[in-house]
Design a protein around this motif. Structure first.
Motif, mmCIF file in Angstrom:
data_model
loop_
_atom_site.group_PDB
_atom_site.id
_atom_site.type_symbol
_atom_site.label_atom_id
_atom_site.label_comp_id
_atom_site.label_asym_id
_atom_site.label_seq_id
_atom_site.Cartn_x
_atom_site.Cartn_y
_atom_site.Cartn_z
ATOM 1 N N PHE A 19 0.837 -1.198 0.000
ATOM 2 C CA PHE A 19 0.000 0.000 0.000
ATOM 3 C C PHE A 19 0.872 1.248 0.000
ATOM 4 C CE2 PHE A 19 -2.171 3.495 2.078
ATOM 5 C CZ PHE A 19 -3.275 3.632 1.239
ATOM 6 N N ARG A 20 1.876 1.276 0.862
ATOM 7 C CA ARG A 20 2.760 2.438 0.939
ATOM 8 C C ARG A 20 3.458 2.680 -0.401
ATOM 9 N NH1 ARG A 20 5.840 4.864 5.468
ATOM 10 N NH2 ARG A 20 7.394 6.175 4.486
ATOM 11 N N ALA A 21 3.941 1.635 -1.032
ATOM 12 C CA ALA A 21 4.626 1.767 -2.316
ATOM 13 C C ALA A 21 3.700 2.322 -3.393
ATOM 14 C CB ALA A 21 5.203 0.425 -2.749
ATOM 15 N N THR A 37 -1.904 10.131 8.622
ATOM 16 C CA THR A 37 -2.165 8.941 9.415
ATOM 17 C C THR A 37 -2.688 7.870 8.460
ATOM 18 O OG1 THR A 37 -2.791 10.238 11.360
ATOM 19 C CG2 THR A 37 -3.552 7.960 11.294
ATOM 20 N N VAL A 38 -2.083 6.695 8.524
ATOM 21 C CA VAL A 38 -2.569 5.542 7.766
ATOM 22 C C VAL A 38 -2.765 4.437 8.799
ATOM 23 C CG1 VAL A 38 -2.087 3.877 5.937
ATOM 24 C CG2 VAL A 38 -1.296 6.246 5.702
ATOM 25 N N ALA A 39 -3.995 3.902 8.877
ATOM 26 C CA ALA A 39 -4.299 2.910 9.902
ATOM 27 C C ALA A 39 -5.240 1.848 9.351
ATOM 28 C CB ALA A 39 -4.933 3.597 11.115
ATOM 29 N N ASN A 41 -8.311 -0.972 10.084
ATOM 30 C CA ASN A 41 -9.486 -1.183 10.912
ATOM 31 C C ASN A 41 -9.240 -2.417 11.786
ATOM 32 O OD1 ASN A 41 -12.036 -1.893 11.931
ATOM 33 N ND2 ASN A 41 -13.092 -1.278 10.054
ATOM 34 N N THR A 42 -9.452 -2.300 13.087
ATOM 35 C CA THR A 42 -9.219 -3.446 13.977
ATOM 36 C C THR A 42 -10.244 -4.553 13.768
ATOM 37 O OG1 THR A 42 -10.506 -2.426 15.754
ATOM 38 C CG2 THR A 42 -8.110 -2.030 15.749
ATOM 39 N N ALA A 43 -11.395 -4.228 13.182
ATOM 40 C CA ALA A 43 -12.428 -5.229 12.928
ATOM 41 C C ALA A 43 -12.318 -5.866 11.543
ATOM 42 C CB ALA A 43 -13.814 -4.606 13.098
ATOM 43 N N ASP A 44 -11.532 -5.246 10.639
ATOM 44 C CA ASP A 44 -11.383 -5.748 9.267
ATOM 45 C C ASP A 44 -10.000 -5.338 8.783
ATOM 46 O OD1 ASP A 44 -11.374 -6.335 6.560
ATOM 47 O OD2 ASP A 44 -13.247 -5.286 6.121
ATOM 48 N N ASP A 45 -9.040 -6.245 8.834
ATOM 49 C CA ASP A 45 -7.654 -5.886 8.525
ATOM 50 C C ASP A 45 -7.402 -5.559 7.064
ATOM 51 O OD1 ASP A 45 -7.649 -8.420 7.417
ATOM 52 O OD2 ASP A 45 -5.983 -9.174 8.620
ATOM 53 N N ARG A 46 -8.406 -5.714 6.221
ATOM 54 C CA ARG A 46 -8.268 -5.304 4.814
ATOM 55 C C ARG A 46 -8.686 -3.851 4.616
ATOM 56 N NH1 ARG A 46 -11.753 -9.002 1.724
ATOM 57 N NH2 ARG A 46 -11.183 -7.638 0.017
ATOM 58 N N GLN A 47 -9.363 -3.259 5.601
ATOM 59 C CA GLN A 47 -9.822 -1.873 5.462
ATOM 60 C C GLN A 47 -8.770 -0.928 6.045
ATOM 61 O OE1 GLN A 47 -13.333 -0.312 7.615
ATOM 62 N NE2 GLN A 47 -14.156 0.022 5.562
ATOM 63 N N ILE A 48 -8.419 0.068 5.247
ATOM 64 C CA ILE A 48 -7.366 1.002 5.633
ATOM 65 C C ILE A 48 -7.875 2.432 5.450
ATOM 66 C CG2 ILE A 48 -6.260 1.034 3.345
ATOM 67 C CD1 ILE A 48 -3.566 0.886 4.925
ATOM 68 N N ILE A 49 -7.536 3.280 6.401
ATOM 69 C CA ILE A 49 -7.936 4.677 6.328
ATOM 70 C C ILE A 49 -6.675 5.530 6.191
ATOM 71 C CG2 ILE A 49 -7.970 4.991 8.849
ATOM 72 C CD1 ILE A 49 -10.359 6.901 8.434
ATOM 73 N N THR A 50 -6.754 6.494 5.316
ATOM 74 C CA THR A 50 -5.675 7.465 5.142
ATOM 75 C C THR A 50 -6.262 8.830 5.458
ATOM 76 O OG1 THR A 50 -4.800 6.113 3.338
ATOM 77 C CG2 THR A 50 -3.930 8.351 3.540
ATOM 78 N N ILE A 80 -4.259 -2.862 -6.144
ATOM 79 C CA ILE A 80 -4.290 -3.465 -4.802
ATOM 80 C C ILE A 80 -5.547 -3.136 -4.003
ATOM 81 C CG2 ILE A 80 -1.765 -3.537 -4.647
ATOM 82 C CD1 ILE A 80 -2.006 -1.079 -2.741
ATOM 83 N N VAL A 81 -6.369 -2.210 -4.491
ATOM 84 C CA VAL A 81 -7.572 -1.799 -3.767
ATOM 85 C C VAL A 81 -8.799 -2.466 -4.384
ATOM 86 C CG1 VAL A 81 -9.074 0.172 -3.219
ATOM 87 C CG2 VAL A 81 -6.581 0.394 -3.022
#
Length: 99
Positions: A19-21, A37-39, A41-50, A80-81
């Motif tokens: 993702f970073r690349a 901030t890039v994090a 989701n603790t409930a869904d490790d495929r979901q990412i918030i920027t 990748i998304v």
């Protein structure tokens, strides 16, 4: 102050490094004009918030938006998304001292 928010669901097996690349600007020599901030989701490790905190006006953002990511970021992210669930640029309504 603006806050840009992107919530994406990554394809299965995509790593943080991939993702970073795909997302991060190539030229990181100068100061990046946002606090980022890039994090996951603790409930869904495929979901990412920027989240980007940008000290600029909406007009300045429109001028500079293309320089905040790689020129080919949309193409790279498409690989990748799986889905983009939220995209928004928000203008602060309270300053930090108001709360």
């Amino acid at each position: 102050m603006l806050t840009a928010v992107f919530v994406r669901t990554l394809k299965p097996g995509v790593t943080d490094e991939q993702f970073r690349a795909a997302w991060a600007p190539e030229d990181r020599e100068g100061a990046y004009p946002a606090r980022v901030t890039v994090a996951r989701n603790t409930a869904d490790d495929r979901q990412i918030i920027t989240i980007l905190h940008l000290d600029m006006t909406p007009a300045e953002f429109q001028e500079r938006a293309a320089s905040l990511t790689r020129p080919d970021a949309l193409d790279r992210l498409a690989e990748i998304v799986e889905s983009t669930d939220l995209v928004g640029v928000f203008e602060d309504v309270f300053d930090e001292t108001a709360l």
